[in-house]
Design a protein around this motif. Sequence first.
Motif, PDB file in Angstrom:
ATOM      1  N   VAL A  54      -8.306   9.676  -9.985  1.00 49.90           N
ATOM      2  CA  VAL A  54      -7.691  10.467  -8.928  1.00 49.90           C
ATOM      3  C   VAL A  54      -7.122  11.770  -9.475  1.00 49.90           C
ATOM      4  O   VAL A  54      -7.475  12.856  -9.024  1.00 49.90           O
ATOM      5  CB  VAL A  54      -6.564   9.677  -8.221  1.00 49.90           C
ATOM      6  CG1 VAL A  54      -5.909  10.525  -7.153  1.00 49.90           C
ATOM      7  CG2 VAL A  54      -7.107   8.398  -7.616  1.00 49.90           C
TER       8      VAL A  54
ATOM      9  N   TRP B  25       6.070   2.151  -6.303  1.00 51.59           N
ATOM     10  CA  TRP B  25       5.323   2.100  -5.050  1.00 51.59           C
ATOM     11  C   TRP B  25       3.815   2.061  -5.276  1.00 51.59           C
ATOM     12  O   TRP B  25       3.240   2.999  -5.804  1.00 51.59           O
ATOM     13  CB  TRP B  25       5.700   3.304  -4.181  1.00 51.59           C
ATOM     14  CG  TRP B  25       5.421   3.081  -2.733  1.00 51.59           C
ATOM     15  CD1 TRP B  25       4.863   1.995  -2.171  1.00 51.59           C
ATOM     16  CD2 TRP B  25       5.706   3.987  -1.671  1.00 51.59           C
ATOM     17  NE1 TRP B  25       4.778   2.156  -0.824  1.00 51.59           N
ATOM     18  CE2 TRP B  25       5.287   3.360  -0.485  1.00 51.59           C
ATOM     19  CE3 TRP B  25       6.279   5.250  -1.613  1.00 51.59           C
ATOM     20  CZ2 TRP B  25       5.416   3.985   0.751  1.00 51.59           C
ATOM     21  CZ3 TRP B  25       6.406   5.855  -0.383  1.00 51.59           C
ATOM     22  CH2 TRP B  25       5.978   5.218   0.787  1.00 51.59           C
ATOM     23  N   SER B  26       3.229   0.973  -4.864  1.00 54.81           N
ATOM     24  CA  SER B  26       1.782   0.711  -4.940  1.00 54.81           C
ATOM     25  C   SER B  26       1.219   0.810  -6.342  1.00 54.81           C
ATOM     26  O   SER B  26       0.058   1.121  -6.530  1.00 54.81           O
ATOM     27  CB  SER B  26       1.004   1.614  -3.975  1.00 54.81           C
ATOM     28  OG  SER B  26       1.004   2.942  -4.415  1.00 54.81           O
TER      29      SER B  26
ATOM     30  N   ALA C  52       0.855  -1.183   0.000  1.00 55.65           N
ATOM     31  CA  ALA C  52       0.000   0.000   0.000  1.00 55.65           C
ATOM     32  C   ALA C  52       0.892   1.234   0.000  1.00 55.65           C
ATOM     33  O   ALA C  52       1.926   1.252   0.665  1.00 55.65           O
ATOM     34  CB  ALA C  52      -0.903   0.001   1.222  1.00 55.65           C
ATOM     35  N   GLY C  53       0.525   2.228  -0.765  1.00 54.73           N
ATOM     36  CA  GLY C  53       1.368   3.412  -0.845  1.00 54.73           C
ATOM     37  C   GLY C  53       0.584   4.615  -1.314  1.00 54.73           C
ATOM     38  O   GLY C  53      -0.645   4.586  -1.270  1.00 54.73           O
ATOM     39  N   PRO C  54       1.288   5.655  -1.762  1.00 54.10           N
ATOM     40  CA  PRO C  54       0.626   6.904  -2.135  1.00 54.10           C
ATOM     41  C   PRO C  54      -0.560   6.708  -3.077  1.00 54.10           C
ATOM     42  O   PRO C  54      -1.617   7.298  -2.874  1.00 54.10           O
ATOM     43  CB  PRO C  54       1.727   7.691  -2.829  1.00 54.10           C
ATOM     44  CG  PRO C  54       2.988   7.070  -2.450  1.00 54.10           C
ATOM     45  CD  PRO C  54       2.729   5.692  -1.982  1.00 54.10           C
ATOM     46  N   THR C  55      -0.362   5.876  -4.117  1.00 53.94           N
ATOM     47  CA  THR C  55      -1.431   5.724  -5.100  1.00 53.94           C
ATOM     48  C   THR C  55      -2.680   5.121  -4.469  1.00 53.94           C
ATOM     49  O   THR C  55      -3.797   5.601  -4.697  1.00 53.94           O
ATOM     50  CB  THR C  55      -0.949   4.847  -6.273  1.00 53.94           C
ATOM     51  OG1 THR C  55       0.342   5.301  -6.670  1.00 53.94           O
ATOM     52  CG2 THR C  55      -1.879   4.942  -7.440  1.00 53.94           C
ATOM     53  N   THR C  56      -2.493   4.076  -3.648  1.00 52.48           N
ATOM     54  CA  THR C  56      -3.675   3.467  -3.016  1.00 52.48           C
ATOM     55  C   THR C  56      -4.307   4.413  -2.007  1.00 52.48           C
ATOM     56  O   THR C  56      -5.529   4.474  -1.898  1.00 52.48           O
ATOM     57  CB  THR C  56      -3.312   2.131  -2.337  1.00 52.48           C
ATOM     58  OG1 THR C  56      -1.976   2.198  -1.868  1.00 52.48           O
ATOM     59  CG2 THR C  56      -3.457   0.978  -3.285  1.00 52.48           C
ATOM     60  N   TRP C  57      -3.475   5.151  -1.262  1.00 55.05           N
ATOM     61  CA  TRP C  57      -4.041   6.118  -0.305  1.00 55.05           C
ATOM     62  C   TRP C  57      -4.903   7.129  -1.029  1.00 55.05           C
ATOM     63  O   TRP C  57      -6.030   7.418  -0.619  1.00 55.05           O
ATOM     64  CB  TRP C  57      -2.940   6.875   0.441  1.00 55.05           C
ATOM     65  CG  TRP C  57      -2.001   6.012   1.232  1.00 55.05           C
ATOM     66  CD1 TRP C  57      -2.287   4.794   1.759  1.00 55.05           C
ATOM     67  CD2 TRP C  57      -0.643   6.279   1.556  1.00 55.05           C
ATOM     68  NE1 TRP C  57      -1.184   4.299   2.403  1.00 55.05           N
ATOM     69  CE2 TRP C  57      -0.171   5.186   2.301  1.00 55.05           C
ATOM     70  CE3 TRP C  57       0.224   7.353   1.305  1.00 55.05           C
ATOM     71  CZ2 TRP C  57       1.136   5.118   2.787  1.00 55.05           C
ATOM     72  CZ3 TRP C  57       1.516   7.290   1.791  1.00 55.05           C
ATOM     73  CH2 TRP C  57       1.973   6.186   2.520  1.00 55.05           C
ATOM     74  N   LEU C  58      -4.359   7.657  -2.121  1.00 48.91           N
ATOM     75  CA  LEU C  58      -5.101   8.685  -2.854  1.00 48.91           C
ATOM     76  C   LEU C  58      -6.372   8.122  -3.452  1.00 48.91           C
ATOM     77  O   LEU C  58      -7.401   8.797  -3.508  1.00 48.91           O
ATOM     78  CB  LEU C  58      -4.220   9.276  -3.950  1.00 48.91           C
ATOM     79  CG  LEU C  58      -3.119  10.201  -3.446  1.00 48.91           C
ATOM     80  CD1 LEU C  58      -2.101  10.466  -4.529  1.00 48.91           C
ATOM     81  CD2 LEU C  58      -3.719  11.513  -2.985  1.00 48.91           C
ATOM     82  N   GLU C  59      -6.288   6.858  -3.912  1.00 43.02           N
ATOM     83  CA  GLU C  59      -7.495   6.260  -4.484  1.00 43.02           C
ATOM     84  C   GLU C  59      -8.591   6.122  -3.433  1.00 43.02           C
ATOM     85  O   GLU C  59      -9.767   6.312  -3.726  1.00 43.02           O
ATOM     86  CB  GLU C  59      -7.167   4.906  -5.107  1.00 43.02           C
ATOM     87  CG  GLU C  59      -6.991   5.028  -6.604  1.00 43.02           C
ATOM     88  CD  GLU C  59      -6.319   3.830  -7.213  1.00 43.02           C
ATOM     89  OE1 GLU C  59      -6.389   2.726  -6.630  1.00 43.02           O
ATOM     90  OE2 GLU C  59      -5.705   3.993  -8.280  1.00 43.02           O
TER      91      GLU C  59
END
Lengths: 73, 364
Positions: free
Chosen positions: B333, B318-319, A54-61
């Motif tokens: 997004v 990353w992710s 989990a990282g920035p992209t998933t957080w933002l999503e």
Amino acid sequence: MRWGVFVSTTIIVVLIILYEWPKMKQNPKKDKVAFFTLLLIGLVLSMFDLSHMAGPTTWLETLFKPFGEFMEK
Amino acid sequence: MEKGKISALQMAIMMYPTIVATAILGVPSITAKYAQNDLWLAPIFASFIGYVTVYIAYKLHKLYPKQSVIQFSEYIIGRFLGKILGFLYLFFYIQVTGEIIREYAEFIVDSFLVRTPISVIMASMAFLCAFIVYGGIEVIARAAQLFFPLFVFPILILIILVLPDFEFKNIFPILADGIWPPMKGAIVPGGWFTEFFMIIFLLPFIKDRKKGMKYGMITAFAVMMTLVVVNLVVLFVFGPATASKVYPLMNVARYISIAEFFEHFESVVMAIWIVGTFIKISVFYYVTALSTAQWLNLSDYRPIVWPIGILLVVFCFWSIPNTLEIERFNIGVFPLYGFIVQTIIPLLLVVMAVFRKRKSKETV
């Protein structure tokens, strides 16, 4: 942990230090601290299996979920 | 920090590939998904975000002529909140740059270098861009000037060569389902137009500063025209099938076949696209490095160029397990995220800065 990635990143980091250090000897201490901290962050992150973490992209999503659903319609 | 000076025209030449490079490749099919055969109208609506963003950036620049958003936000909303906002910008640009490098590498791996490991492509691009960023803003500007014709003329030639395959009736019916589909289709290109906010980082280094706004607007208009033309070309060639192609312009180039020997034009598309993305990634990389250095109050941004290169490659992975994830990010997004970070927050900053200046005048 994937050793190949970590080892190659370490080699790159060492090369960067060897290349950059002679030029930045005169710079203030703050520059040097920032330089090493950023390198360290990169090195630490390279130890993980990043693409499945989990990282920035998933957080933002997650954060923009309603918008994502709106666009999917 | 940065002693280089560029002209307003050079800024325009830098910004044009920065927006167009990725927008002409994947965006037409995304737009087509929402707007069907009205996809060519979408960039016209989307460009309004571009004009507004350029205007806001220029207003902010006029209030604080020598600084970038990282520095003057500390004056506008206080040191602590300003640092938080600065970190938001930092994070935004590092992550978006990583995303762009990944997108570039996925395209190359997908279409051409099928058996090359993707990390090699990303690292070599980051390596190349690190050198140009290290050189400073003047070097990026000159490189952009040098590559600009190489980027623009092949697109024009491509359009001329593909003319015989045009089916002009694909454009009809215009606005069959009302204005809403092209409006919704404009959301994704709108995200690209918000990237014009990056001129805030370039404006302080411009020699002829009065022309900054004019050239920003011209660039936004040029980007709009390019996107409209590209969307029309794609529509004329593919019609309703546009939405099903991932890289429609690429497929258009595959169509070209003149006298049996003038074929495989897609390699030319790849070449110009690499040139364009090279400028795009360099500008983003430069903005990232510069804003990091400004955020940390460093004496120079050059020492952290290489460490940031490593971070960028890390953020490529990353992710993001696959291409699907990038597309989801670009559609679900980025349009809103970019709009909030690059248009709404600057707008609030302008309002607050104007009030603050007025208030301080009254007390004096």
